[in-house]
Design an enzyme around this catalytic site. Sequence first.
Site, PDB file in Angstrom:
ATOM      1  N   SER A  40       0.805  -1.222   0.000  1.00  0.00           N
ATOM      2  CA  SER A  40       0.000   0.000   0.000  1.00  0.00           C
ATOM      3  C   SER A  40       0.838   1.271   0.000  1.00  0.00           C
ATOM      4  O   SER A  40       0.397   2.307  -0.516  1.00  0.00           O
ATOM      5  CB  SER A  40      -0.936  -0.003   1.216  1.00  0.00           C
ATOM      6  N   HIS A 246      -0.653   5.722   6.890  1.00  0.00           N
ATOM      7  CA  HIS A 246      -0.085   5.731   5.542  1.00  0.00           C
ATOM      8  C   HIS A 246       0.299   7.158   5.170  1.00  0.00           C
ATOM      9  O   HIS A 246      -0.275   8.117   5.696  1.00  0.00           O
ATOM     10  CB  HIS A 246      -1.097   5.184   4.522  1.00  0.00           C
TER      11      HIS A 246
END
Length: 264
Positions: A40, A246
């Site tokens: 990711s 993230h």
Amino acid sequence: MRFSRFAAAVSALIITSVLALVGAGPAHSAAHAYAALGDSYAAGVGSGSYDSASGDCERSTKAYPALWAADHSPSSFAFTACSGARTGDVVKKQLGQVSSATTLISVTIGGNDAGFSDVMSTCVFNSESSCLSRVAQARAFVDKSLPALLDTAYDAIHAKGPDARVVVVGYPRFYAVPGDCVGGLSDAARSAVNGAADDLDGVIAKRAADHGFAFADVRDRFTGHELCSGSPWLHSVTLPVDESYHPTAAGQSGGYLPAFSASA
């Protein structure tokens, strides 16, 4: 006569240098056949602007591979990084478009193998002692089990793209410690999470070097932009939760892109 010879030699040297520069320019900036692999962090989860065609992989036009491709116009761009990917997924699912014609490969992988999503869930929703225990478990996996998994992935990458320059891109530390966050994880837990990130990067860098790959370290570029800093380039807990912990779009463009570009 001597001056004439000297002038001729200088002229020849200048012409040769110019030709070399002209020749070197396209060679250095030649359109790469570029493949972007990984999880990711490579796909760009957290940066928005997702390609709907990528489905659950959530590949973003603001991810560092897409940004690099937009800047350099590679002759081909195989963007197969996928949210949730582990080392085995790189081997089984992401190498289909890599070949002997591929000249540049980037890969960010290993965090999911180490269970960092579960680490952060444990640390956010449980006690400090549970967090520290889960971090220790992850670090033990990184030290004992991850190297072999990385070796398998790196071997497969080299086998499919034997002539490619491979740049392995690491992970940032999550927290500024002490920082300006009020509440949330304790400083001890934040320090432990950072230590695990350092351990992960250290193992990844060592395995990359042993395979002859470059390692792009993003930690310095994220310094001052961690969570609990004044200008974070990482999400904390988000809804939807898959963007939690993230990089933001700024983290991809300001942290990941220059780190990768410097090694590409």
